[in-house]
Design a protein around this motif. Structure first.
Motif, PDB file in Angstrom:
ATOM      1  N   SER A 162      28.755   2.037  19.094  1.00  0.00           N
ATOM      2  CA  SER A 162      29.374   0.814  19.585  1.00  0.00           C
ATOM      3  C   SER A 162      28.674   0.222  20.797  1.00  0.00           C
ATOM      4  O   SER A 162      28.782  -0.969  21.049  1.00  0.00           O
ATOM      5  CB  SER A 162      30.848   1.081  19.927  1.00  0.00           C
ATOM      6  N   ASN A 163      27.964   1.017  21.558  1.00  0.00           N
ATOM      7  CA  ASN A 163      27.317   0.521  22.771  1.00  0.00           C
ATOM      8  C   ASN A 163      25.790   0.550  22.682  1.00  0.00           C
ATOM      9  O   ASN A 163      25.107   0.572  23.698  1.00  0.00           O
ATOM     10  CB  ASN A 163      27.780   1.336  23.986  1.00  0.00           C
ATOM     11  N   ALA A 164      25.256   0.539  21.464  1.00  0.00           N
ATOM     12  CA  ALA A 164      23.809   0.687  21.286  1.00  0.00           C
ATOM     13  C   ALA A 164      23.048  -0.634  21.332  1.00  0.00           C
ATOM     14  O   ALA A 164      21.824  -0.634  21.348  1.00  0.00           O
ATOM     15  CB  ALA A 164      23.508   1.404  19.973  1.00  0.00           C
ATOM     16  N   GLY A 165      23.764  -1.764  21.330  1.00  0.00           N
ATOM     17  CA  GLY A 165      23.089  -3.053  21.377  1.00  0.00           C
ATOM     18  C   GLY A 165      22.856  -3.680  20.022  1.00  0.00           C
ATOM     19  O   GLY A 165      21.940  -4.497  19.846  1.00  0.00           O
ATOM     20  N   MET A 168      19.852   2.529  17.848  1.00  0.00           N
ATOM     21  CA  MET A 168      20.137   3.610  18.799  1.00  0.00           C
ATOM     22  C   MET A 168      19.581   3.240  20.168  1.00  0.00           C
ATOM     23  O   MET A 168      18.516   2.631  20.277  1.00  0.00           O
ATOM     24  CB  MET A 168      19.504   4.931  18.340  1.00  0.00           C
ATOM     25  N   ASP A 169      20.293   3.615  21.209  1.00  0.00           N
ATOM     26  CA  ASP A 169      19.818   3.435  22.575  1.00  0.00           C
ATOM     27  C   ASP A 169      18.593   4.333  22.773  1.00  0.00           C
ATOM     28  O   ASP A 169      18.672   5.547  22.570  1.00  0.00           O
ATOM     29  CB  ASP A 169      20.939   3.819  23.550  1.00  0.00           C
ATOM     30  N   SER A 170      17.458   3.734  23.159  1.00  0.00           N
ATOM     31  CA  SER A 170      16.218   4.498  23.305  1.00  0.00           C
ATOM     32  C   SER A 170      16.328   5.604  24.356  1.00  0.00           C
ATOM     33  O   SER A 170      15.561   6.573  24.326  1.00  0.00           O
ATOM     34  CB  SER A 170      15.061   3.563  23.665  1.00  0.00           C
ATOM     35  N   ARG A 171      17.286   5.477  25.264  1.00  0.00           N
ATOM     36  CA  ARG A 171      17.463   6.500  26.294  1.00  0.00           C
ATOM     37  C   ARG A 171      18.228   7.708  25.773  1.00  0.00           C
ATOM     38  O   ARG A 171      18.161   8.802  26.351  1.00  0.00           O
ATOM     39  CB  ARG A 171      18.197   5.905  27.495  1.00  0.00           C
ATOM     40  N   HIS A 172      18.969   7.495  24.672  1.00  0.00           N
ATOM     41  CA  HIS A 172      19.804   8.576  24.114  1.00  0.00           C
ATOM     42  C   HIS A 172      19.763   8.532  22.590  1.00  0.00           C
ATOM     43  O   HIS A 172      20.808   8.359  21.940  1.00  0.00           O
ATOM     44  CB  HIS A 172      21.249   8.444  24.600  1.00  0.00           C
TER      45      HIS A 172
END
Length: 218
Positions: free
Chosen positions: A33-36, A130-134
């Motif tokens: 939900s918060n991946a952009g 996916m968030d590249s940081r996680h």
């Protein structure tokens, strides 16, 4: 300008019976939900609010379809869409992770998502955001392993890459590629998985992502 700039909101589906009846390729976007995810769709289509980016992650529970072709560019235009000229649907699937919904609603939402991904013949591939940081949180891994049985391509967008320095970006992409290459089918062949760095803020990776989507749609 690319064909994706022609994207227009087409319809929302809350049941399989509500899905478009047109036999055109569909490329679906899915992610935490918060991946952009919404920001990625908006920037790829060169529009500010095509996909709704909620301030409450996990609120969207429906499948949203955006048509490509059959209309002029820009979401604000109100001219009708010529369905005979629609070439592609971009599909915004519900974000997962921490949906702020009741148990019964969440069960319905999860079944709708799973039924669509496994049974929809028009679906040509998946964009996993996916968030590249996680990258590869447990739910991302679950989704990838579960969708792999379809044999359809998965392209990972590692978003928010502008928040990483060069070494961190390289490491994130390398880690993702290593994980993707660990998936091998019964005959020993690699699954059709790929990945790239992406940033909606810096417009990083737009050409690569656009080319993948259009090529997959034929």
């Amino acid at each position: 300008m690319t064909k994706l700039w022609q994207a227009r909101f087409y319809k929302t589906a809350n049941h399989l019976r509500d899905l478009p009846k047109l036999d055109v390729p569909e490329i679906a976007f899915v992610g935490r939900s918060n991946a952009g995810k919404s920001s990625a769709i908006n920037i790829l289509c060169n529009q500010k609010s095509l996909a709704y980016a909620s301030k409450t992650p996990g609120r969207t529970q429906h499948i949203n379809f955006f048509s490509v072709g059959g209309a002029h560019v820009a979401q604000h235009r109100h001219d009708p869409v010529d369905e005979k000229k629609i070439e592609l649907f971009l599909v915004d699937l519900p974000g997962y992770g921490y949906a702020q919904v009741s148990g019964s609603a969440k069960n319905h939402w999860q079944k709708l998502l799973s039924d669509y991904l496994i049974t929809r013949p028009q679906l040509k591939g998946l964009i996993l955001v996916m968030d590249s940081r996680h990258p590869f949180q447990p739910l991302d891994v679950d989704l990838l392993e579960w969708f792999a049985v379809t044999g359809k391509p998965v392209h990972c967008l590692l978003t928010k890459a502008d928040k990483l320095n060069r070494k961190e970006s390289t490491d994130s992409l390398k880690q993702t590629d290593t994980i993707l290459k660990s998936y091998i089918d019964e005959s020993g062949k690699l699954f059709p998985f790929s990945a790239q760095l992406f940033s909606s803020t810096k417009r990083l990776g737009l050409e690569t992502a656009t080319a993948f989507i259009l090529n997959l749609a034929g």
